[in-house]
Design an enzyme around this catalytic site. Structure first.
Site, mmCIF file in Angstrom:
data_model
loop_
_atom_site.group_PDB
_atom_site.id
_atom_site.type_symbol
_atom_site.label_atom_id
_atom_site.label_comp_id
_atom_site.label_asym_id
_atom_site.label_seq_id
_atom_site.Cartn_x
_atom_site.Cartn_y
_atom_site.Cartn_z
ATOM 1 N N ARG A 1 0.845 -1.067 0.092
ATOM 2 C CA ARG A 1 0.107 -0.130 -0.073
ATOM 3 C C ARG A 1 0.989 1.307 0.110
ATOM 4 N NH1 ARG A 1 -3.372 -2.495 4.859
ATOM 5 N NH2 ARG A 1 -1.642 -3.582 5.069
ATOM 6 N N ARG B 1 31.034 19.515 5.444
ATOM 7 C CA ARG B 1 30.733 18.204 5.156
ATOM 8 C C ARG B 1 32.073 17.316 5.515
ATOM 9 N NH1 ARG B 1 31.300 16.311 -0.207
ATOM 10 N NH2 ARG B 1 32.294 18.189 -1.452
HETATM 11 C C1 UD1 Z 1 -1.395 -6.324 11.611
HETATM 12 C C2 UD1 Z 1 -2.108 -7.447 12.439
HETATM 13 C C3 UD1 Z 1 -3.353 -6.523 13.075
HETATM 14 C C4 UD1 Z 1 -3.023 -5.154 13.506
HETATM 15 C C5 UD1 Z 1 -2.082 -4.476 12.533
HETATM 16 C C6 UD1 Z 1 -1.438 -3.420 13.597
HETATM 17 C C7 UD1 Z 1 -1.746 -9.748 11.876
HETATM 18 C C8 UD1 Z 1 -2.322 -10.770 11.206
HETATM 19 N N1 UD1 Z 1 -2.373 -8.587 11.867
HETATM 20 O O1 UD1 Z 1 -2.279 -6.094 10.424
HETATM 21 O O2 UD1 Z 1 -4.169 -7.607 13.868
HETATM 22 O O3 UD1 Z 1 -4.169 -4.569 13.966
HETATM 23 O O4 UD1 Z 1 -1.088 -5.231 12.302
HETATM 24 O O5 UD1 Z 1 -0.742 -2.233 12.935
HETATM 25 O O6 UD1 Z 1 -0.551 -9.718 12.154
HETATM 26 N N2 UD1 Z 1 5.344 -9.097 7.740
HETATM 27 C C9 UD1 Z 1 6.109 -9.957 7.626
HETATM 28 N N3 UD1 Z 1 6.013 -11.290 6.969
HETATM 29 C C10 UD1 Z 1 4.732 -11.422 6.714
HETATM 30 C C11 UD1 Z 1 3.565 -10.409 6.851
HETATM 31 C C12 UD1 Z 1 3.816 -9.566 7.541
HETATM 32 O O7 UD1 Z 1 7.287 -9.829 8.176
HETATM 33 O O8 UD1 Z 1 4.623 -12.583 6.000
HETATM 34 C C13 UD1 Z 1 5.446 -7.952 8.578
HETATM 35 C C14 UD1 Z 1 5.009 -6.738 7.810
HETATM 36 O O9 UD1 Z 1 6.443 -6.214 7.120
HETATM 37 C C15 UD1 Z 1 4.701 -5.412 8.709
HETATM 38 C C16 UD1 Z 1 4.257 -6.222 9.844
HETATM 39 O O10 UD1 Z 1 4.547 -7.659 9.839
HETATM 40 O O11 UD1 Z 1 5.875 -4.717 9.398
HETATM 41 C C17 UD1 Z 1 2.591 -6.116 9.831
HETATM 42 O O12 UD1 Z 1 1.914 -6.608 8.548
HETATM 43 P P1 UD1 Z 1 0.819 -5.775 7.835
HETATM 44 O O13 UD1 Z 1 0.823 -6.569 6.688
HETATM 45 O O14 UD1 Z 1 1.112 -4.333 7.780
HETATM 46 O O15 UD1 Z 1 -0.280 -6.070 8.693
HETATM 47 P P2 UD1 Z 1 -1.648 -5.315 9.149
HETATM 48 O O16 UD1 Z 1 -2.423 -5.778 8.009
HETATM 49 O O17 UD1 Z 1 -1.434 -4.031 9.391
HETATM 50 CA CA CA Z 2 0.450 -2.821 9.404
#
Ligand code: UD1
Ligand code: CA
Length: 456
Positions: A14, A328
């Site tokens: 996003r 610098r």
């Molecule tokens: C996540 C939470 C949600 C919470 C929100 C808070 C989960 C399933 N959901 O959702 O409940 O309200 O955060 O901000 O955890 N990441 C990895 N590997 C993956 C997937 C994600 O390292 O396979 C990392 C991403 O880089 C990121 C973090 O985990 O830094 C959160 O992932 P993101 O996809 O932003 O989760 P949300 O949809 O925001």
């Molecule tokens: Ca997130």
């Protein structure tokens, strides 16, 4: 032992950016660096950052600051935690932290470690009027936490819940890794959700507690550039407020930009549109006028900086810098100097009580004390392949519009006459003149002008 796992493998779709999300800057510091530094401040000894998308970039940016585990492909936040297997035999406490919530304070992380004294898993939650797409925290009748439901899996009733999961959790390490083995991906996104550990641990009879963030805004997650700007505004306001409470004067805090690792002495005055980032240290009684940028700068006391840029360099006490000076690459300006009006220094040591007040470039130079560098002096330090050094000793006087062709040394109390191109050393006390001798042609000036002006 206190550990932490930072989840930083996602692309951040996003954000619509080639840069991994966790490297986007908040107050000019990558999100993931905020988190790692604040975890350390909360006592985390071992920190594993889970990387995936653009992992080379993340590893380079965070080199030496934490350990890394690779997650490829990225199958969800629970799957990401499994990758931190180097921790699995440790029997300490482990925080799991989303890599996209850079504003969480060290005190909040410390509170979560402490919470494990009274429960087996702690979830940091916050109450948001607009709960947006956050995971919802479903409570049991007794107020304890029942489960976390991702927005995409929520029923209409669950969407009405304002308690959200911040994506920050505390576990006893052994229980965390045992619980991970039971995760399944039977959900809307077919991912392994770390949030399912709530139900898994509860089924084992463990106690799961929700800990509310003292300041709900600190837990805001960043998924797009709108949220990135919101986090910047929030953290900038927090940093500025803390410094004003400690006595820094800001003419307009809304246009004063300060990084989280900057420090100030007493009686500092900051005018609008100043940008102070990195590990900059500013001393006492310093005034910074508009359009100044400092990154990893050290400024002594009673110094004035006006519309200037200072990077990886030091300016000591009682100096007047600018307008339009640029220092610098490890330049060091000693006490009582006046430098400015279009002056650039690169890797220059500039001695006490010297002057360089107009239109000058000095590179790779050692300038002594009580030296005068006239207007328009240039060290010619580069031949297209190599850089050469210039030394100007104490008390020397370099006239205006001189080229000092390096390598060379200008001796103590010696002079380079204005307009000279000096190509070699000048012994102590001597004067070097290297310019074309003037010839006057009687009457020719007027004759020349009359002729040319008639042509018009
Ligand atoms: C996540 C939470 C949600 C919470 C929100 C808070 C989960 C399933 N959901 O959702 O409940 O309200 O955060 O901000 O955890 N990441 C990895 N590997 C993956 C997937 C994600 O390292 O396979 C990392 C991403 O880089 C990121 C973090 O985990 O830094 C959160 O992932 P993101 O996809 O932003 O989760 P949300 O949809 O925001
Ligand atoms: Ca997130």
């Amino acid at each position: 032992m206190k550990n932490a796992i930072v989840l930083a493998a996602g692309k951040g779709t996003r954000m619509h950016s080639d840069t991994p999300k966790v490297l986007h800057m908040v107050c000019q510091k990558p999100m993931v660096a905020h988190i790692v530094d604040n975890l350390k401040a909360a006592g985390a000894e071992k920190i594993v950052t889970v990387v995936g998308y653009g992992h080379e970039m993340v590893e380079l940016a965070m080199e030496g600051q934490c350990e890394f585990a690779l997650q490829e492909p990225q199958l969800g936040s629970g799957h990401a935690v499994m990758m931190a297997a180097s921790l699995q035999n440790d029997d300490g406490l482990t925080l799991v932290v989303n890599g996209d919530c850079p504003c969480v304070r060290p005190e909040t992380y410390a509170m979560l470690y402490d919470a494990l004294g009274k429960c087996d898993m702690a979830v940091l939650t916050a109450h948001y009027d607009d709960a947006d797409m956050y995971g919802r925290v479903v409570r049991a009748c007794d107020g304890t936490i029942e489960k976390i439901v991702e927005y995409k899996d929520c029923t209409e009733d669950e969407k009405m819940i304002h308690d959200i999961n911040t994506g920050i959790y505390a576990f006893r390490n052994q229980e965390l890794f045992a619980g991970l083995k039971e995760l399944k991906n039977d959900n809307a996104q077919h991912e392994y959700y770390i949030t399912d550990l709530v139900e898994i641990l509860k089924a084992q009879g463990k106690i799961v507690k929700a800990i509310s963030a003292c300041d709900p805004e600190e837990a805001q997650g960043i998924n797009d550039c709108v949220q990135l700007a919101a986090a910047n505004r929030y953290l900038q306001n927090r940093i500025n407020t803390e410094w004003m409470q400690k006595g820094v004067t800001m003419i307009n805090p809304d246009s004063t930009y300060i990084g989280p690792d900057v420090t100030f002495g007493s009686d500092v005055i900051l005018y609008p549109n100043v940008y102070i980032y990195g590990k900059t240290e500013i001393g006492n009684h310093v005034t910074v006028y508009p359009q100044s940028l400092m990154v990893n700068a050290k400024i002594g006391s009673n110094t004035v900086i006006n519309a200037s840029e200072i990077t990886d360099s030091e300016v000591k006490n009682d100096c007047q810098i600018g307008p339009y000076a640029h220092f610098r690459m490890n330049s060091v300006i000693e006490d009582k100097n006046r430098i400015g009006n279009f002056v650039e220094f690169k890797n220059v040591k500039f001695g006490t009580d010297s002057r360089c007040a107009h239109l000058t470039y000095l590179g790779d130079s050692d300038i002594g004390s009580k030296v005068n560098i006239g207007c328009g002096v240039i060290t010619v330090n580069y031949d297209g392949g190599h850089k050469f050094h210039t030394t100007v000793k104490d008390g020397a006087f370099i006239g205006s519009n001189c080229n000092l062709i390096a390598p060379l040394t200008v001796g103590e109390n010696s002079v380079v006459a204005a307009g000279s191109t000096a190509t070699g050393d000048v012994p102590d006390g001597d004067m070097a003149i290297g310019r074309v001798r003037q010839i006057n042609k009687p009457g020719y000036g007027k004759e020349y002008l009359d002729r040319n002006r008639r042509k018009k």
